[in-house]
Write a protein that holds these residues in place. Structure first.
Motif, short mmCIF file in Angstrom:
data_model
loop_
_atom_site.label_atom_id
_atom_site.label_comp_id
_atom_site.label_asym_id
_atom_site.label_seq_id
_atom_site.Cartn_x
_atom_site.Cartn_y
_atom_site.Cartn_z
N LEU A 1 -10.12 -11.40 -45.07
CA LEU A 1 -8.81 -11.94 -44.69
C LEU A 1 -8.39 -11.35 -43.35
O LEU A 1 -7.92 -12.05 -42.44
N GLY B 1 1.42 -25.57 -46.14
CA GLY B 1 0.25 -24.79 -45.74
C GLY B 1 0.27 -23.40 -46.37
O GLY B 1 1.13 -23.08 -47.19
N LEU B 2 -0.68 -22.58 -45.96
CA LEU B 2 -0.81 -21.25 -46.53
C LEU B 2 0.35 -20.36 -46.09
O LEU B 2 0.84 -20.47 -44.96
N ASP B 3 0.77 -19.47 -46.96
CA ASP B 3 1.89 -18.59 -46.67
C ASP B 3 1.41 -17.37 -45.87
O ASP B 3 1.28 -16.27 -46.39
N LEU B 4 1.14 -17.60 -44.59
CA LEU B 4 0.66 -16.49 -43.76
C LEU B 4 1.76 -15.48 -43.50
O LEU B 4 1.51 -14.29 -43.30
N MET C 1 4.49 -19.20 -34.79
CA MET C 1 5.60 -19.01 -35.71
C MET C 1 5.04 -19.15 -37.13
O MET C 1 4.35 -20.12 -37.43
N LEU C 2 5.31 -18.18 -37.96
CA LEU C 2 4.87 -18.24 -39.35
C LEU C 2 6.11 -18.27 -40.24
O LEU C 2 7.03 -17.50 -40.03
N LEU D 1 -2.92 -7.27 -38.50
CA LEU D 1 -3.27 -8.68 -38.34
C LEU D 1 -2.76 -9.23 -37.01
O LEU D 1 -3.28 -10.23 -36.51
N PHE E 1 -7.83 -13.06 -39.18
CA PHE E 1 -6.75 -12.87 -38.21
C PHE E 1 -7.26 -12.17 -36.95
O PHE E 1 -6.79 -12.43 -35.86
N GLY F 1 3.77 -14.39 -45.73
CA GLY F 1 3.69 -13.45 -46.85
C GLY F 1 2.58 -12.43 -46.66
O GLY F 1 2.67 -11.31 -47.14
N VAL F 2 1.51 -12.85 -45.98
CA VAL F 2 0.39 -11.93 -45.76
C VAL F 2 0.71 -10.96 -44.63
O VAL F 2 0.37 -9.77 -44.69
#
Lengths: 373, 472, 402
Positions: free
Chosen positions: B437, B184-187, B174-175, B198, B441, B189-190
């Motif tokens: 990046l 944490g990092l906004d995965l 779940m992101l 990804l 993934f 958003g990526v």
């Protein structure tokens, strides 16, 4: 260490700075004034394994796991407004520009970057790195949605640009969003392009008794904030709009426009929960007698507590986490009493790999993220 | 066992296609490029998607995700033989939270169905690509889709709070979250806008937006593109961000009018569709400012939609524009560049000049308010040399846009179409960072290979002493 | 003249594969599968036409899974003539790849439907069975039988009737009697004749007319369909208007132009009863009746709404009958009847019928109007007792006689 220091000192010639008040004691403090210089230092630090702590205004260094740095890199030297396209509603600024200076300048042409209401000295780069949004988030969305382009000096020393100086753009992966809120774990945000909004003609406040009902009644308020003293709906628009909104809210338009004074206390927390559950958590916080400021419709509650080992905090955190939320430590007198983040996210493994793509050695604010990433 | 057998033993034979004809119907989206899959699967759950990803990995076959196939950049068209995972059957709306204004929906839910399902609560899903009646929310997430109303509301990513995500290893994570700013990092958003390179998004947590109490839709006509463009720049510069600000040129208006019969002014050189939303008091004031700016720029007429029905017809006209092109010619080639809004008139002039010089038929319909251009070339691919000529002209248009400070794509995505043009906007070092990046993934290159990044994006490496080295 | 249906290369080229048709396709909505979408079917037709892939049972299945509701056609901004192309593709397939089931189906719709004595026999049989009450013992495949109106044991036909002309007729109308319409829905014809006479028209139902050929066309029984069209062109000569009270038939009459010499003349004179009466109401030639405003659900037959783009007319008629029309489906998706489709694709027909039932139930009204016989049967079969399903013209005629 002395050899390394000598080499680093040579590399950092012209960038050496005095130690920053409040920062952990380090051998070396650098203040690069060019992205490439910052990258060069980080490249060297990666080569020899020196840990680097990034420093903006130092107003939010309490967030995250403690970093034990060898070097502090400040953004004081990166303080230029590079390109303001007022008619396109975009601006490019360096990381060290302070929030207050930027907003003051934008205001002169009736614009805003919708940056958060921060203490004096907070920088644009710092706010972006910490992923902080202000009270106006309810209306304008989070800061993250307005970072259009970033220039990042990565942990392994590359000057990388992501995104673009355009209000709409899906060219390539979204590095601006990844960098926003990354807390320096990928490297230094050196420069950013922000999307601007025109400031509304007027702002106003209406005191209300039921913030949740007000949230549903008001159309796109700036904020609906509940504090220990009561609830206020913040509005923006034409005078006619404000009056119409106030009437619908069943209240009077109060003169002036004042955000709540920042809460001060030994332990500062931010509780983040699904927006619909805000009221429920506010009730519990109120029962506990803590000072708080809640953003209804956003799901964020700022609170201060006297002691970090209050077991009611653990209960609050657990309850928030059950709903997919968090209780984050924003500032504390002592580290190690309470985990600053709470449970590690399920995507920790992916996060670790993503960090490594930018900072393979792990020298950029190492360990600051949840799970020690 | 063969790939197809493994898939059949997991999904049953009904939902695994391998017949040439069944593969052929999946070999393109709404764009121009074709690419055939080795098999097509129609999973119904996240677990089934994950199983398909694992099976494909065990056979060394890459995976391409597809929604309704309305993309315009070939994002869901296999660039090399791949397993095509079609997500249309993940079409359940799981939860609508009226108070949090969020909804959990399957990736296969249609964009417009979501807004319809929330209409009774006075809410809607804001991003409204022109294909919104047909496209899926999952596909929108893949491309970070835009739409007319993204001018004020932002594109898809601003409306996605979280995603359920199948990784390249076939794990489910779940992101993002329903609460703001998960640590944490906004995965999330990526992943939004990553075009399936990804991993695969199977479930989406969307933000819902309240319906505005008042709406004004204006149809402004001009006798030159420049006057219309000047109006757009003027409106933005005046501090008004309308809900939508769309432009159509005369050839496009003629094509659309042929289908809709909305009474659009077919003689005008350009029309602007401007929509203002909000409180009645504010909308009235803003509409009069827009009208004044348009008149100053030389508008020849201003029509205000009298009611919802008239507004619906105007929007239907706008949203059917691309599909109406076949009236002009059997093929179309379309770009999606973005330019700073201050450069709109200038870039449009250059684009028309390119069209004139190459003697090609061009129609324009675009999101003027955010500088997102869609020069569309209608042509007949069977005419010898035509395709090459069109592509060359299109590339020239992209170069002109980029030279003005613009970019390749504002909402359609890079896909297959524009990846070799990525070098126009990014330095090799930037592309290398994006490639890293992606590797984080998908270290084995399993997910939608050959998309977004140009060949050789990961072409060089630094050693940490700072020397540049070209890897073989 | 040979029927000119296609799919021609020019027709195939007119699809730019934008995909805007997909959500309007009931079989795509059900399966999510491009192979069951209009765009996919066109791509398949293209591959077969160009000879890149040989037609086999997969292609046959793709064509036969299509409802031919033509909702995609109405949604297409590039005017792809999908219905016509599908009819052509089925005819081409029947030529190159004849199958036994295909032959049986074409025999049924191409020949048997025109044998009045046979239809009458079937109708009598149905009437008897209904009276004995063993309908509910029928298997699911025959669910449609439960949707039939109560049939006469001694059926009558409208063919050959000539209603008395008003003193100064507003014009002459040939009523298309139809095949099953004539035998199974005599009350609709009665209402149609009554309303048209009241509107000042001289109504005949010419003896020499045949079934319109729509079902034959849909099944790819090209030559039979062309022959029926030819007969009807002759039978309907001299009339100002040709009116049908079955949407599937009026839609097909309007397509006669590419079926037969002189077909265009029938096409231009053809009116569906709903559009014809709606115009008469507009012009004041037929009255608006005051009623109590009870709600009536509108079901849009595909061949009315999509093929003929008639949307307002049935609503206008319902209002003129003193009722309040209620919408049940913004997209007007097919109910699953689709002519013979409900017989040979019972599972899909069942799923679509159930979806339609849910829409009707959540809309509220217990009276539903549908201007096409197939839909009526399907709706009644799925809605069951407690619902009244009828043609809007019957509702109007009832109101006029109240």
């Amino acid at each position: 260490m002395t050899v390394l220091k000598a080499e680093l000192t040579r590399l950092a010639k012209g960038m050496l700075a005095d130690p920053v008040p409040g920062a952990p004691p380090v051998d070396l403090t650098v203040a690069p004034s060019q992205v490439e210089d910052a990258a060069a230092i980080l490249r060297f630090a990666s080569t020899v394994g020196l840990r680097v702590l990034f420093w903006g205004g130092g107003t939010h260094q309490g967030i995250g796991n403690a970093v034990a740095p060898d070097v502090v890199m400040t953004t004081h030297g990166l303080d230029r407004i590079v390109d303001w396209q007022a008619e396109d509603l975009t601006i490019v600024v360096e990381a060290g520009v302070t929030v207050s200076a930027l907003e003051a300048q934008l205001q002169q042409r009736g614009q805003t970057a919708v940056l958060p209401e921060t203490p004096a000295g907070a920088t644009v780069g710092g706010v972006a790195a910490a992923g902080l949004s202000g009270w106006r988030r309810l209306r304008y969305g989070p800061t993250r949605d307005r970072v259009l382009e970033v220039v990042l000096a990565t942990g392994d020393g590359r000057a990388v640009t992501g995104g673009g100086r355009l209000v709409k753009n899906v060219t390539g992966y979204d590095l601006p969003r990844l960098a926003t809120g990354s807390l320096g774990s990928l490297g230094l945000i050196a420069r950013l392009c922000l999307k601007l909004w025109p400031l509304a003609a007027h702002q106003g406040m209406v005191h209300v008794s039921d913030p949740e009902a007000a949230l549903r009644t008001a159309y796109r308020p700036l904020a609906v904030i509940e504090t220990n003293e009561g609830s206020i709906v913040y509005l923006a628009g034409t005078l006619a709009e404000l009056e119409a909104q106030a009437e619908r809210l069943g209240g009077r338009l109060a003169s002036g426009h004042r955000w709540p004074e920042p809460l001060a206390g030994p332990w500062e927390f931010v509780l983040r929960v699904p927006a619909g559950a805000t009221g429920r958590f506010v009730d519990e916080i109120r029962r506990n007698g803590w000072a708080f400021q809640a953003a209804h419709g956003v799901g964020e509650v700022r609170l201060v507590v006297d002691s970090g080992d209050d077991e009611r905090l653990a209960g609050l955190r657990e309850e928030a986490e059950t709903l997919g939320g968090t209780l984050v430590v924003f500032n504390s007198p002592a580290r190690g009493v309470l985990d600053p983040w709470g449970a590690a996210p399920g995507s920790a493994d992916l996060q670790r790999r993503v960090k490594a793509a930018f900072d393979p050695v792990g020298i950029a604010n190492p360990g600051i993220l949840p799970g020690g990433i | 066992m063969a790939l197809v057998d493994d898939l059949r033993s997991t999904l049953g034979s009904d939902r695994v296609h391998s017949h040439p004809l069944e593969l052929l119907v999946y070999d393109k989206d709404a764009g121009v490029t074709r690419g055939e899959a080795v098999a097509v699967v129609l999973p119904e759950t996240t677990q089934e998607v994950a199983a398909c990803v694992r099976i494909a990995a065990s056979h060394g076959v890459p995976v391409v995700a597809r929604g309704a196939g309305t993309g315009l950049a070939g994002g869901s068209v296999p660039a090399e033989p791949a397993l095509l995972v079609v997500l249309t059957r993940l079409n359940e709306i799981w939860e609508i939270d009226e108070y949090a204004r969020t909804a959990w929906v399957g990736a296969g839910v249609l964009n417009l169905d979501l807004s319809r399902a929330t209409e009774h609560l006075g809410l809607h899903y804001a991003p409204d690509p022109s294909s919104q009646a047909a496209c899926t929310v999952g596909g929108n997430v893949g491309t970070n889709a835009g739409g007319p109303h993204c001018l004020a509301e932002g594109t898809t990513v601003a409306h996605i709070l979280g995603v359920e995500f199948v990784t390249s290893d076939g794990d489910v994570v779940m992101l993002g979250s329903k609460a703001p700013d998960p640590p944490g990092l906004d995965l999330r958003g990526v992943v939004v806008g990553s075009e399936g390179t990804l991993g695969i998004v199977t479930k989406v947590l969307v933000k819902l937006t309240e319906n505005p109490p008042a709406v004004r839709t204006l149809l402004l006509t001009f006798d030159s593109i420049q006057a219309a463009a000047a109006t757009v720049s003027g409106v933005i510069a005046a501090g008004i961000v309308p809900a939508a600000l769309e432009m159509m040129d005369q050839p496009m208006v003629v094509a659309v009018e042929g289908f809709i019969g909305a009474g659009l002014p077919v003689e005008a050189a350009a029309v602007l569709l401007a929509e203002l939303v909000g409180l009645e008091e504010g909308v009235v004031a803003e509409a009069s400012v827009v009208e004044r700016i348009a008149n100053e720029a030389g508008a020849t007429s201003v029509r205000v939609a009298a009611d919802d029905a008239e507004r619906a017809v105007l929007w239907k006209a706008r949203k059917n524009a691309f599909g109406a092109v076949a009236q002009a010619a059997p093929d179309y080639y379309l770009h999606d560049t973005v330019v700073p809004r201050t450069k709109l008139a200038e870039v449009m002039t250059e684009i028309y000049e390119i069209g004139r010089r190459n003697n090609i038929q061009m129609l324009n319909v675009f999101h003027a308010g955010d500088g997102n251009l869609h020069p569309l070339v209608a042509y007949d691919a069977r005419e010898p040399g035509m395709s090459e000529k069109v592509r060359a002209a299109a590339e020239e248009m992209v170069r002109v846009s980029v030279a003005a400070g613009g970019s390749l794509t504002g909402e359609h995505g890079v896909g297959l179409e524009k990846r070799e043009l990525m070098g126009l906007v990014f330095e090799p070092i930037d592309l290398d960072a994006q490639a890293r990046l992606r590797e984080a993934f998908d270290p084995h290159g399993r997910m939608n290979p050959g998309k977004v990044l140009p060949t050789g994006a990961r072409c060089f490496d630094f050693d940490l002493a700072g020397k540049k080295e070209v890897s073989p | 003249m040979e029927p000119s249906l296609g799919p021609t290369q020019a027709q195939l080229d007119s699809c730019v594969t934008c995909g805007l048709c997909l959500p309007h396709c009931p079989t795509f909505r059900l399966t999510g599968d491009e192979a069951a979408s209009p765009r996919g079917r066109l791509m398949a037709m293209g591959a077969i036409t160009q000879g890149t892939i040989a037609p086999d049972e997969v292609y046959a299945g793709m064509l036969s899974f299509c409802l031919q509701c033509r909702a995609c056609e109405a949604a297409c901004p590039s005017f792809v003539p999908f219905g016509q192309m599908m009819e052509g593709a089925r005819a081409r397939l029947a030529e190159v790849r004849p199958t036994t089931t295909g032959r049986v189906r074409r025999l049924l719709v191409g020949k048997l439907l025109n044998m009045k004595w046979l239809l009458a026999l079937v109708t009598s049989g149905v009437g008897l069975v209904q009276r004995v009450g063993i309908m509910r013992l029928l298997p699911r495949r025959m669910r449609l039988a439960r949707g039939l109106r109560r049939q006469r044991v001694f059926p009558h036909s409208a063919v050959g009737v000539h209603d008395l002309a008003p003193a100064v007729p507003a014009g002459s109308v040939a009523l298309l009697a139809g095949c099953v319409m004539d035998q199974w829905f005599p009350a609709v014809h009665d209402a149609t004749r009554g309303v048209l006479s009241m509107g000042g028209f001289k109504v005949d139902s010419p003896e020499t007319q045949r079934c319109c050929g729509a079902l034959a066309a849909h099944e790819g029984a090209e030559r039979d369909a062309a022959r029926m069209a030819e007969r009807n062109v002759a039978a309907f000569q001299g009339y100002d208007y040709i009116v049908s009270d079955a949407a599937g038939c009026s839609a097909h009459l309007k397509d006669y132009g590419h079926w037969v010499e002189g077909g265009e003349s029938v096409a231009t004179r053809t009116r569906d009863i709903t559009e014809f009466v709606a115009e008469l109401i507009d012009s004041g030639q037929l009255p608006e009746v005051k009623g109590n405003g009870d709600e009536v659900a509108i079901h849009d037959p595909c061949h009315l709404r999509h093929a003929q783009r008639i949307f307002d007319a049935p609503r206008k008629i319902v209002r003129a009958a003193g009722y309040t029309p209620v919408e049940i489906d913004p997209d007007g998706l097919c109910c699953g009847a689709a002519g013979l489709y409900m017989v040979y694709e019972p599972d899909t027909a069942e799923a679509l019928g159930e979806a339609k039932r849910e829409q009707v139930e959540s809309a509220g009204p217990t009276t539903v109007v549908s201007a096409n016989p197939g839909c009526e049967i399907q709706l009644r079969a799925h809605l069951g007792r407690g619902y009244r399903v009828l043609h809007p013209i019957e509702l109007y005629w009832e109101a006029l006689n109240r």
